[in-house]
Design an enzyme around this catalytic site. Structure first.
Site, mmCIF file in Angstrom:
data_model
loop_
_atom_site.group_PDB
_atom_site.id
_atom_site.type_symbol
_atom_site.label_atom_id
_atom_site.label_comp_id
_atom_site.label_asym_id
_atom_site.label_seq_id
_atom_site.Cartn_x
_atom_site.Cartn_y
_atom_site.Cartn_z
ATOM 1 N N ASP A 1 43.288 38.944 46.800
ATOM 2 C CA ASP A 1 44.491 39.657 47.258
ATOM 3 C C ASP A 1 44.794 39.414 48.738
ATOM 4 O O ASP A 1 45.812 39.870 49.247
ATOM 5 C CB ASP A 1 44.316 41.167 47.026
ATOM 6 C CG ASP A 1 44.282 41.495 45.542
ATOM 7 O OD1 ASP A 1 44.836 40.709 44.752
ATOM 8 O OD2 ASP A 1 43.692 42.519 45.172
ATOM 9 N N LYS B 1 42.631 50.676 46.519
ATOM 10 C CA LYS B 1 43.511 50.811 45.354
ATOM 11 C C LYS B 1 42.721 50.657 44.053
ATOM 12 O O LYS B 1 42.853 51.459 43.132
ATOM 13 C CB LYS B 1 44.612 49.740 45.455
ATOM 14 C CG LYS B 1 45.693 49.854 44.429
ATOM 15 C CD LYS B 1 47.013 49.399 45.005
ATOM 16 C CE LYS B 1 47.366 47.972 44.668
ATOM 17 N NZ LYS B 1 48.272 47.850 43.546
HETATM 18 C C1 S3P Z 1 42.014 44.048 40.630
HETATM 19 C C2 S3P Z 1 41.669 42.776 40.305
HETATM 20 C C3 S3P Z 1 42.372 41.594 40.811
HETATM 21 C C4 S3P Z 1 43.258 41.927 42.002
HETATM 22 C C5 S3P Z 1 44.037 43.183 41.796
HETATM 23 C C6 S3P Z 1 43.112 44.346 41.561
HETATM 24 C C7 S3P Z 1 41.260 45.160 40.045
HETATM 25 O O1 S3P Z 1 43.204 41.082 39.790
HETATM 26 O O2 S3P Z 1 44.138 40.866 42.269
HETATM 27 O O3 S3P Z 1 44.839 43.460 42.925
HETATM 28 O O4 S3P Z 1 41.387 46.298 40.528
HETATM 29 O O5 S3P Z 1 40.508 44.932 39.089
HETATM 30 P P1 S3P Z 1 42.627 40.026 38.703
HETATM 31 O O6 S3P Z 1 41.487 40.676 38.081
HETATM 32 O O7 S3P Z 1 43.738 39.791 37.731
HETATM 33 O O8 S3P Z 1 42.308 38.818 39.502
#
Ligand code: S3P
Length: 768
Positions: free
Chosen positions: A640, A346
């Site tokens: 996650d 993702k």
């Molecule tokens: C992500 C960073 C994470 C993660 C999110 C995706 C990203 O969040 O939890 O699902 O793609 O940069 P945080 O950076 O807020 O921890």
């Protein structure tokens, strides 16, 4: 549903398809009696009479058992005992009917409610004002969005309104009781009833119904008048037939609609003409990119709005998913076996579109995640004028417009459930010349955005958040950004990436220091696109004003999605599973480290590098797990994966302790609380802390029991990862686990159910 329909007698004026189908629906309604078996005198059966100028229609209605009687004229006798009048004549005939009705109303029952089914509402207001001086308080204007090319009562069907919208347009004086009764009537016919004001209704219908009918009639007529028309129609197939089906509708009715909604229809037509002119110009100039922008945007919009904005969809094709709330029922038992490939990552999918759009040249993406969130990102760039081909089985081509080539989107950018998209977009949009607004779904609207708005403001961006620093975000274009050195208060890849995006547009250097390593896809992709990002220890930086050059991207499978199956295999004896082509970026492999530390038999095979990201096949076989103290430095690397890891902990020997994970409280849900709530239902012991949790597995010295905990009904709170974690938990439960509110699984893991079943889980979905 229809115990709510408490009408003594319903009079339908204008029998036809709509009036007849309403009668049929009320007849077919179980709680009001079965037309064939019962007679009008039985209690609970609504007595229905009709008035239609055509005596054959009345006779046909009686013969079909739809009405109990009728006449060709309105009269005191026909109105006797009537509690509800439904006006179902063509819109241009409404005024005449109201004139005929007015003198009869003086002796009508005080409970009488009048409603109509006209497809334009301003004319109906005008007619009521002309006849009564104002819209009477007992008159509830309405419009069922349903129809067919057939007309007349002979074509009536009881299910015409089922799962269709009925729009009511009451005003502030309309009697609430009257509204409730009209609502009950349509609900009994199986419709979804909603309210709107009159002019909004007419605008919406002009665009979604009247304009398409206008175009279909006009196209067929134009072709039918050409010399070679026989040839044209002889060879006309698929597309032409689909597009022109509605030109077979009733001409008199549509003439009336076009006259009645003239103004709104002409407005809609002008917009359409402007759109045609743009597309025509692209064809004239052989401008393939411009054509792709329009065609791609349209193709995607059709699927996208159907599935994402389903609550306001006027389409008849409802799926369970489109109904919004989905429940999983997962039965215990079995184990997981086989070789599978989970969908694309993702985080990387979002970024591939973003960088592809801002690059010069065409970026070819494979393995793109076709989940709702990354599709929303894709749609957003189409709305900003980027030509994008696909997705088609994970393949997407993005025709980059360069760092300064985006166009102002026509409205707010909707990013669905995705915090990543909103925060990364915030940085990217802060550097544009145009204003923009970012919105998302209910879960996203509760999430903190000040963490990006604040440093962006320090860079010179002009950003408004809603109350409490929440979405929507309004970003004022044209600000000149300056690089800053930002010390992140939390370990967040989203904040880091947001600032790097803004840094592309800033003067000088943008430096970000992270308190702990976070995923580095942004830095890797920038470097892959020829944009230098440097790193020294915990700080990375870039210099604004460069350019991005398109490069191919192969998106690996998402380790976060793979996690659910890793945990499934880790907790069920007999499991043996291989997950292919999984991204094992060192900033993402906390889950592997943690599971291995818990004793999982998990091996990385065939490690390789694919387009700047390391990937491997993950082979896992069941082995007993033991509880551990999760090292704090692993928290951002598995951020996650914790909901699923909590399920592993509940199936491990002893206690698993997590600390330093307060970020879990501000994810798609408060994930610490959401898992704890579910554990209460299943009878799993835990101790909740502000920044973590202790989870109690089975007693030391014992073996994993066949059932580790009970079943029951848990709430995912609309959080995809909570939903999938409890689905995995069911493998070791004593009873079914029902999981509410699972539709959002589609945001990150389309096809989860099929894959879960394929490996051996017992998962069913049902409408809530
Ligand atoms: C992500 C960073 C994470 C993660 C999110 C995706 C990203 O969040 O939890 O699902 O793609 O940069 P945080 O950076 O807020 O921890």
């Amino acid at each position: 549903m229809s115990e709510l329909v408490d009408e003594k007698r319903v009079l339908i004026v204008g029998l036809g398809l709509i009036g007849g189908s309403l009668a049929a629906a009320l007849r077919a309604d179980k709680t009001s009696g079965d037309a064939e078996a019962e007679t009008a005198t039985l209690p609970g059966r609504v007595n229905i009479v009709a008035c239609d100028a055509d005596p054959d229609e009345v006779a046909q209605g009686i013969a079909m058992g739809l009405i109990d009687g009728g006449d060709v004229r309105l009269s005191h006798a026909l109105l006797d005992g009537v509690s509800m009048i439904v006006l179902a004549v063509p819109v241009m005939a409404m005024r005449g009917v109201l004139h005929a009705l007015a003198p009869l109303l003086e002796s009508a029952s005080p409970e009488l409610v009048i409603t109509d089914v006209g497809s334009t509402k301003s004319t109906m207001v005008n007619d009521a004002v002309a006849v009564f001086g104002a819209v009477p308080n007992n008159m509830v204007l309405g419009h069922p969005i349903a129809g067919s090319e057939k007309s007349g009562v002979a074509a009536a069907t009881a299910n015409l309104f089922e799962r269709h919208k009925v729009i009511l347009t009451p005003n502030e004086h309309t009697d609430p009781q009257a509204i409730a009764r009209v609502m009950a009537l349509w609900q009994a016919a199986g419709a979804d009833v909603l309210e709107m004001d009159v002019s909004h209704h007419d605008q919406v219908l002009a665009r979604t119904s009247h304009l398409p009918h206008f175009l279909a009639f006009s196209l067929v007529d134009t072709l039918a008048r050409q010399d070679d028309r026989l040839d044209i129609f002889r060879y006309a197939a698929g597309g032409f037939r689909d597009f022109t089906r509605i030109a077979g509708s009733d001409p008199v009715m549509w003439r009336d609609v076009f006259m009645a909604n003239q103004e709104a229809l002409l407005d809609a037509l002008s917009d359409f003409e402007a759109g045609i002119a743009r597309l025509r110009q692209a064809v004239e100039q052989r401008d393939g990119d411009a054509m792709l922008v329009t065609l791609g945007r349209a193709r995607h919009a059709r699927h996208y709005f159907d599935s994402l904005l389903n609550q306001s969809s006027y389409q008849a094709e409802y799926t369970m998913q489109q109904q919004g709330r989905l429940r999983y029922r997962v039965s215990p038992g079995g184990n997981v076996q086989g070789r599978i490939r989970v969908p694309g990552d993702k985080s990387i999918s979002h970024r591939s579109i973003m960088f592809g759009a801002l690059a010069e040249g065409i970026t070819q993406i494979s393995g793109f995640l076709e989940g709702e969130d990354s599709l929303a990102t894709l749609q957003a760039f189409r709305e900003m004028g980027v030509a994008i081909e696909g997705p088609d089985k994970g393949r997407v081509s993005v025709h980059g417009v360069g760092l300064n080539g985006l166009k102002m989107p026509p409205g707010p950018i909707y990013v669905g459930n995705s915090g990543t998209a909103m925060r990364l977009f915030a940085g990217l949009l802060a550097g544009q010349r145009f204003d923009s607004e970012l919105t998302g779904d209910a879960s996203l609207t509760a999430r903190p955005m000040e963490r990006v708005a604040d440093p962006l403001r320090q860079m010179g961006a002009v950003i408004d958040t809603a109350e409490g620093g929440r979405p929507p975000l309004t970003i004022h274009g044209g600000a000149s950004l300056k690089g800053i050195h930002y010390d992140m208060p939390m370990a967040s890849a989203q904040v880091k990436s947001c600032l790097l995006f803004a840094g592309l547009y800033a003067e000088g250097e943008t430096r970000v220091r992270e308190p702990a390593p976070t995923r580095d896809h942004t830095e890797r992709m920038l470097n892959g696109f020829g944009y230098r990002v440097e790193r020294d220890g915990d700080t990375c930086w870039l210099e604004g004003g460069g350019k991005l050059t398109a490069a191919p991207i192969d998106v690996p499978s998402d380790i976060s999605s793979a996690t659910f199956f890793l945990v499934a295999a880790a907790i069920t004896p007999g499991s043996d599973l291989t997950l292919e082509h999984v991204g094992i970026n060192p900033t993402r492999i906390g889950v592997i480290t943690i599971l291995q530390a818990m004793g999982a038999d998990l091996r990385l095979l065939n490690e390789r590098n694919v387009g700047g990201e390391p990937v491997a096949d993950l082979h896992i076989r069941y082995a007993p797990l033991k509880g551990i103290d999760i090292p704090v430095d692993q928290v951002p690397l598995a951020i996650d994966e914790f909901p699923a890891l909590f399920v592993a902990a509940a199936n491990a020997e002893g206690i698993t302790r997590l600390r330093g994970a307060e970020e879990l409280r501000v994810k798609e849900s408060d994930r610490l609380q959401a898992m704890a709530n579910g554990f209460d239902v299943l009878g799993i012991q835990y101790r909740l802390l502000d920044d973590g949790i202790d989870i109690v597995g089975y007693d030391k010295g014992h073996a994993l029991a066949e059932c580790q905990y009970g079943g029951g009904r848990v709430d995912s709170l609309g959080d995809h990862r909570i939903a999938m974690s409890f689905a995995v938990a069911a493998l070791r439960a004593s009873d079914d686990i029902l999981i509410d509110d699972c539709a959002n699984v589609a945001t990150s893991f389309p096809g989860f159910i099929e894959l879960a079943r394929h490996v051996g889980m017992h998962l069913e979905q049902e409408a809530e």
